[in-house]
Scaffold this motif. Structure first.
Motif, PDB file in Angstrom:
ATOM      1  N   CYS A  13       0.801  -1.231   0.000  1.00 23.29           N
ATOM      2  CA  CYS A  13       0.000   0.000   0.000  1.00 23.29           C
ATOM      3  C   CYS A  13       0.829   1.274   0.000  1.00 23.29           C
ATOM      4  O   CYS A  13       0.286   2.357  -0.203  1.00 23.29           O
ATOM      5  N   CYS A  35      -1.984   0.164   7.732  1.00 28.19           N
ATOM      6  CA  CYS A  35      -2.900   0.558   6.669  1.00 28.19           C
ATOM      7  C   CYS A  35      -3.546  -0.669   6.019  1.00 28.19           C
ATOM      8  O   CYS A  35      -4.719  -0.935   6.227  1.00 28.19           O
ATOM      9  N   CYS A  36      -2.772  -1.439   5.255  1.00 25.39           N
ATOM     10  CA  CYS A  36      -3.383  -2.548   4.515  1.00 25.39           C
ATOM     11  C   CYS A  36      -3.386  -3.858   5.306  1.00 25.39           C
ATOM     12  O   CYS A  36      -4.022  -4.826   4.879  1.00 25.39           O
ATOM     13  N   VAL A  58      -7.500  -2.730  -2.397  1.00 27.67           N
ATOM     14  CA  VAL A  58      -8.148  -1.592  -3.059  1.00 27.67           C
ATOM     15  C   VAL A  58      -9.596  -1.942  -3.408  1.00 27.67           C
ATOM     16  O   VAL A  58     -10.507  -1.135  -3.247  1.00 27.67           O
ATOM     17  N   ALA A  62      -9.870  -0.007   0.115  1.00 28.87           N
ATOM     18  CA  ALA A  62      -8.626   0.418   0.753  1.00 28.87           C
ATOM     19  C   ALA A  62      -8.823   0.752   2.233  1.00 28.87           C
ATOM     20  O   ALA A  62      -8.493   1.851   2.684  1.00 28.87           O
ATOM     21  N   ARG A  70      -5.497   6.218  10.530  1.00 28.36           N
ATOM     22  CA  ARG A  70      -5.738   6.833   9.220  1.00 28.36           C
ATOM     23  C   ARG A  70      -5.691   8.352   9.346  1.00 28.36           C
ATOM     24  O   ARG A  70      -6.469   8.937  10.109  1.00 28.36           O
ATOM     25  N   TRP A  74      -6.086  11.813   4.460  1.00 34.13           N
ATOM     26  CA  TRP A  74      -5.436  10.695   3.794  1.00 34.13           C
ATOM     27  C   TRP A  74      -5.725  10.692   2.304  1.00 34.13           C
ATOM     28  O   TRP A  74      -6.858  10.912   1.881  1.00 34.13           O
ATOM     29  N   LEU A  76      -5.062   8.274  -0.837  1.00 35.97           N
ATOM     30  CA  LEU A  76      -4.607   6.969  -1.316  1.00 35.97           C
ATOM     31  C   LEU A  76      -3.660   7.091  -2.504  1.00 35.97           C
ATOM     32  O   LEU A  76      -2.618   6.457  -2.552  1.00 35.97           O
ATOM     33  N   GLN A  79      -0.321   8.210  -1.486  1.00 25.77           N
ATOM     34  CA  GLN A  79       0.388   7.169  -0.722  1.00 25.77           C
ATOM     35  C   GLN A  79       0.973   6.086  -1.621  1.00 25.77           C
ATOM     36  O   GLN A  79       2.092   5.628  -1.414  1.00 25.77           O
TER      37      GLN A  79
END
Ligand SMILES: [Zn+2]
Length: 88
Positions: A13, A35-36, A58, A62, A70, A74, A76, A79
């Motif tokens: 991620c 995160c992931c 995703v 996500a 988070r 944020w 995505l 990132q």
């Protein structure tokens, strides 16, 4: 390789909080991504699997594994630019 460095960006991620996920010598530190949710060394050592994990993550929208981590603003797409070149 002389330019090998510690990896701090998640291969799946791209989140990068400075914690070392993969050491410079190619050994994973088994850190779970906030995160992931991917654990370094588990499924992120193979490009096909990294892409699968990313696509699945995703595809679910996500989500942050640790939702309180988070960031407010944020982004995505910003990132994922941190994803190391060889893991895109
Ligand atoms: Zn991640």
């Amino acid at each position: 390789m002389p330019d090998k460095r510690d990896e701090t960006a998640c291969r799946v991620c791209g989140v990068d909080d400075g914690e070392i996920l993969w050491g410079a010598h190619g050994f994973p530190l088994y850190v779970i991504c906030d995160c992931c949710g991917t654990e370094s060394g588990i499924g992120d050592d193979n490009l096909t699997q990294v892409r699968e994990l990313r696509g699945y993550w995703v595809g679910r929208g996500a989500p942050w594994a640790e939702s309180h981590r988070r960031p407010k603003n944020w982004d995505l797409l910003r990132q994922i630019q941190n994803i190391p070149e060889e893991w895109r």
